[in-house]
Each structure stands twice: as structure tokens, then as C-alpha cells.
Design a protein around this motif. Sequence first.
Motif, PDB file in Angstrom:
ATOM      1  N   ILE A  32       0.843  -1.192   0.000  1.00 30.73           N
ATOM      2  CA  ILE A  32       0.000   0.000   0.000  1.00 30.73           C
ATOM      3  C   ILE A  32       0.879   1.243   0.000  1.00 30.73           C
ATOM      4  CG2 ILE A  32      -1.743   1.317   1.258  1.00 30.73           C
ATOM      5  CD1 ILE A  32      -2.757  -1.334   2.398  1.00 30.73           C
ATOM      6  N   ASP A  33       0.573   2.171  -0.884  1.00 33.34           N
ATOM      7  CA  ASP A  33       1.379   3.390  -1.027  1.00 33.34           C
ATOM      8  C   ASP A  33       0.908   4.456  -0.045  1.00 33.34           C
ATOM      9  OD1 ASP A  33       2.926   2.368  -3.179  1.00 33.34           O
ATOM     10  OD2 ASP A  33       1.246   2.740  -4.530  1.00 33.34           O
ATOM     11  N   PHE A  34       1.289   4.294   1.214  1.00 34.08           N
ATOM     12  CA  PHE A  34       0.945   5.308   2.217  1.00 34.08           C
ATOM     13  C   PHE A  34       1.763   6.574   1.973  1.00 34.08           C
ATOM     14  CE2 PHE A  34      -0.233   1.445   4.642  1.00 34.08           C
ATOM     15  CZ  PHE A  34      -1.538   1.791   4.963  1.00 34.08           C
ATOM     16  N   ILE A  35       1.165   7.714   2.281  1.00 35.22           N
ATOM     17  CA  ILE A  35       1.848   9.001   2.157  1.00 35.22           C
ATOM     18  C   ILE A  35       2.430   9.356   3.520  1.00 35.22           C
ATOM     19  CG2 ILE A  35       1.557  11.464   1.703  1.00 35.22           C
ATOM     20  CD1 ILE A  35      -0.636  10.717  -0.299  1.00 35.22           C
ATOM     21  N   HIS A  36       3.697   9.637   3.553  1.00 35.84           N
ATOM     22  CA  HIS A  36       4.382   9.825   4.837  1.00 35.84           C
ATOM     23  C   HIS A  36       4.642  11.295   5.159  1.00 35.84           C
ATOM     24  CE1 HIS A  36       4.890   5.505   5.060  1.00 35.84           C
ATOM     25  NE2 HIS A  36       5.373   5.519   3.827  1.00 35.84           N
ATOM     26  N   PHE A  64      -3.296   7.423  -4.721  1.00 37.17           N
ATOM     27  CA  PHE A  64      -4.375   6.824  -5.508  1.00 37.17           C
ATOM     28  C   PHE A  64      -3.948   6.832  -6.967  1.00 37.17           C
ATOM     29  CE2 PHE A  64      -8.625   6.907  -7.544  1.00 37.17           C
ATOM     30  CZ  PHE A  64      -9.246   5.885  -6.854  1.00 37.17           C
ATOM     31  N   GLU A  65      -3.532   5.685  -7.473  1.00 38.20           N
ATOM     32  CA  GLU A  65      -3.059   5.577  -8.837  1.00 38.20           C
ATOM     33  C   GLU A  65      -3.850   4.520  -9.591  1.00 38.20           C
ATOM     34  OE1 GLU A  65       1.104   4.852  -8.479  1.00 38.20           O
ATOM     35  OE2 GLU A  65       1.529   6.821  -7.604  1.00 38.20           O
ATOM     36  N   LYS A  66      -3.673   4.482 -10.874  1.00 36.90           N
ATOM     37  CA  LYS A  66      -4.531   3.681 -11.747  1.00 36.90           C
ATOM     38  C   LYS A  66      -4.585   2.210 -11.359  1.00 36.90           C
ATOM     39  CE  LYS A  66      -5.543   2.773 -16.593  1.00 36.90           C
ATOM     40  NZ  LYS A  66      -5.189   3.046 -18.009  1.00 36.90           N
ATOM     41  N   ILE A  73      -9.010  -0.652  -2.649  1.00 37.43           N
ATOM     42  CA  ILE A  73      -9.572  -0.499  -1.306  1.00 37.43           C
ATOM     43  C   ILE A  73     -10.674   0.554  -1.296  1.00 37.43           C
ATOM     44  CG2 ILE A  73      -9.044   0.258   1.044  1.00 37.43           C
ATOM     45  CD1 ILE A  73      -6.223  -0.962   0.612  1.00 37.43           C
ATOM     46  N   ILE A  74     -10.419   1.701  -1.922  1.00 43.14           N
ATOM     47  CA  ILE A  74     -11.418   2.772  -1.977  1.00 43.14           C
ATOM     48  C   ILE A  74     -12.657   2.312  -2.741  1.00 43.14           C
ATOM     49  CG2 ILE A  74     -11.928   5.089  -2.800  1.00 43.14           C
ATOM     50  CD1 ILE A  74     -10.062   5.119  -0.436  1.00 43.14           C
ATOM     51  N   HIS A  75     -12.458   1.623  -3.836  1.00 41.46           N
ATOM     52  CA  HIS A  75     -13.606   1.154  -4.623  1.00 41.46           C
ATOM     53  C   HIS A  75     -14.412   0.103  -3.862  1.00 41.46           C
ATOM     54  CE1 HIS A  75     -12.579   2.587  -8.956  1.00 41.46           C
ATOM     55  NE2 HIS A  75     -12.298   3.508  -8.058  1.00 41.46           N
ATOM     56  N   GLU A  76     -13.742  -0.694  -3.050  1.00 42.63           N
ATOM     57  CA  GLU A  76     -14.447  -1.677  -2.223  1.00 42.63           C
ATOM     58  C   GLU A  76     -15.379  -0.968  -1.250  1.00 42.63           C
ATOM     59  OE1 GLU A  76     -14.784  -5.912  -1.347  1.00 42.63           O
ATOM     60  OE2 GLU A  76     -13.798  -4.794  -2.960  1.00 42.63           O
ATOM     61  N   VAL A 210      -8.187  19.833   5.530  1.00 37.95           N
ATOM     62  CA  VAL A 210      -8.626  18.758   4.644  1.00 37.95           C
ATOM     63  C   VAL A 210      -7.984  17.438   5.030  1.00 37.95           C
ATOM     64  CG1 VAL A 210      -8.490  17.893   2.274  1.00 37.95           C
ATOM     65  CG2 VAL A 210      -9.099  20.283   2.698  1.00 37.95           C
ATOM     66  N   LEU A 211      -8.799  16.387   5.052  1.00 37.17           N
ATOM     67  CA  LEU A 211      -8.328  15.019   5.254  1.00 37.17           C
ATOM     68  C   LEU A 211      -8.947  14.153   4.176  1.00 37.17           C
ATOM     69  CD1 LEU A 211      -8.336  13.034   8.623  1.00 37.17           C
ATOM     70  CD2 LEU A 211      -8.931  11.965   6.468  1.00 37.17           C
ATOM     71  N   VAL A 212      -8.119  13.403   3.449  1.00 35.78           N
ATOM     72  CA  VAL A 212      -8.637  12.477   2.444  1.00 35.78           C
ATOM     73  C   VAL A 212      -8.036  11.094   2.639  1.00 35.78           C
ATOM     74  CG1 VAL A 212      -9.096  14.273   0.723  1.00 35.78           C
ATOM     75  CG2 VAL A 212      -6.859  13.138   0.750  1.00 35.78           C
ATOM     76  N   MET A 213      -8.799  10.089   2.258  1.00 41.55           N
ATOM     77  CA  MET A 213      -8.289   8.719   2.338  1.00 41.55           C
ATOM     78  C   MET A 213      -7.158   8.498   1.349  1.00 41.55           C
ATOM     79  SD  MET A 213     -11.904   6.693   2.402  1.00 41.55           S
ATOM     80  CE  MET A 213     -13.125   6.900   3.707  1.00 41.55           C
ATOM     81  N   ALA A 214      -7.287   9.108   0.169  1.00 39.02           N
ATOM     82  CA  ALA A 214      -6.280   8.927  -0.858  1.00 39.02           C
ATOM     83  C   ALA A 214      -6.192  10.145  -1.746  1.00 39.02           C
ATOM     84  CB  ALA A 214      -6.583   7.684  -1.695  1.00 39.02           C
ATOM     85  N   MET A 215      -5.012  10.311  -2.343  1.00 42.54           N
ATOM     86  CA  MET A 215      -4.773  11.449  -3.236  1.00 42.54           C
ATOM     87  C   MET A 215      -4.273  10.965  -4.573  1.00 42.54           C
ATOM     88  SD  MET A 215      -2.250  14.685  -2.658  1.00 42.54           S
ATOM     89  CE  MET A 215      -2.142  15.964  -3.912  1.00 42.54           C
ATOM     90  N   ASP A 216      -4.911  11.421  -5.636  1.00 44.59           N
ATOM     91  CA  ASP A 216      -4.492  11.081  -6.978  1.00 44.59           C
ATOM     92  C   ASP A 216      -3.225  11.857  -7.318  1.00 44.59           C
ATOM     93  OD1 ASP A 216      -4.226  10.496  -9.645  1.00 44.59           O
ATOM     94  OD2 ASP A 216      -6.358  10.730 -10.106  1.00 44.59           O
ATOM     95  N   VAL A 217      -2.122  11.152  -7.424  1.00 40.84           N
ATOM     96  CA  VAL A 217      -0.844  11.803  -7.689  1.00 40.84           C
ATOM     97  C   VAL A 217      -0.424  11.657  -9.139  1.00 40.84           C
ATOM     98  CG1 VAL A 217      -0.063  11.544  -5.329  1.00 40.84           C
ATOM     99  CG2 VAL A 217       0.431   9.742  -6.966  1.00 40.84           C
TER     100      VAL A 217
END
Length: 217
Positions: A32-36, A64-66, A73-76, A210-217
Motif C-alpha cells: 500500500i502506497d501510504f503518504i508519509h 491513488f493511482e490507476k 480499497i477505496i472502490h471496495e 482537509v483530510l482524504v483517504m487517498a490522493m491522486d498523484v
Amino acid sequence: MILDILFPNRCLGCNCTISADLLVCELCFGRIDFIHSGYFDDNLIKERCRLLFPVENTFALMQFEKENLSRKIIHELKYKSRAKAGEILAEWTMERLDFKDQKPDLMVSVPLHPKKLKERGYNQLHVFTEKLSEFYGIPFDHDLIKRNQYSKAQALKDKQNRLKSENVFSVTKSINQKNILLIDDVFTTGNTIASIAWEILKAGNNTVNVLVMAMDV
């Protein structure tokens, strides 16, 4: 017990059988690509938000990448009615997010239009927000922001249409001098969050985080 045998919970990464209270196995968790970056850091999501609206602090849990695991996980959570995913994502967030002595006054999640809420059956952000609220001792308000327009999911829109979100949201209550944490699942263009942020800022002398579960980078 019988259902667990007939329909075992499977890892979203490798499809191996795992405990019912997990999303991924231990091996795939490491993928999982966690942001640190921390809540108070000058991070990428803060830079992008500041191009759109005045923001104080920001936090993104994952990239959040393709084809990456965070997207699955987000789509689930979002499209397969798996509310448990919201609790697990909240737990991962709580392990990484430290407000120190500057906790927000209120948590507010991006709302669904009533028609969309009826179609989906639940707002995927509510479980996530409520879990964080309980852990940090910060109240939440699911009714502060109203979505005025029904639209298809952001993920199904093209970029041009995603940029057209003016007057989509409104503030339903009087708020002033509040430090608000705005919560969403995925930061893409930032247009949805910006639309809500400006309504909050116009409503009074408020600040937005702002807090988000994932970020499209």
C-alpha cells in the motif's frame, strides 16, 4: 461460521483467504502506497488546495493511482457497500495522524445527494468520520453541508465535467469562527473539496482543513 467457510474473506491484493476483519494480507499491506507527510507539513495536497482555496492543514493517507492497491480499497468501500473498509481506513489514519494540540472543532464529510444516497444505501464517508470522531474526541456533523445537485460519480466523469461543480453545495446552519476538518475519500482535481470549502469560508470567519483517504498523484 458457515458463511465464512462458503464465502471466505479474500485479500484485495492477492486473493488469498484472510480474517473477516481485514482488507489485505500482511504481505500486500506492505504494497500500500501510504503518504508519509504530516498534518502540519507543507505537503503536496496542501500545495494543490492552496491553488483553489485558503487551507490551514492537510492530510492524505494513501496515493491513488490507476493500478495500485489503494484504488481497489477505496472502490471496495465506495461501490461495493463494504462499510467495514471505512473502519479499517480510519484505523490506519489514526495510526498516522497527529493533531497535537490543534484539533479541529468539527469534522464534516462530503455529502451525497439524497438520490445518490438512496441508490447506494449509505455514505461511505460516515463510518470513517464517526470512527475518527470517537478516537480523537472531535464532534462531527453530517448535515452541515447539503449537496444541491445530483450527478454521476466523480470517477466516471471526464476531467472537463469534474471542473464544473459551482453551486453544487450549500451550508445548512449558521457557523462562525469554527476550525473545520473537511473529509473526502479521494482528492483528484480538488474541485469538490474547493466548492465546499468556499461555502464554509463564506458562511463566517471559519478555517478549513482537509483530510482524504487517498490522493491522486
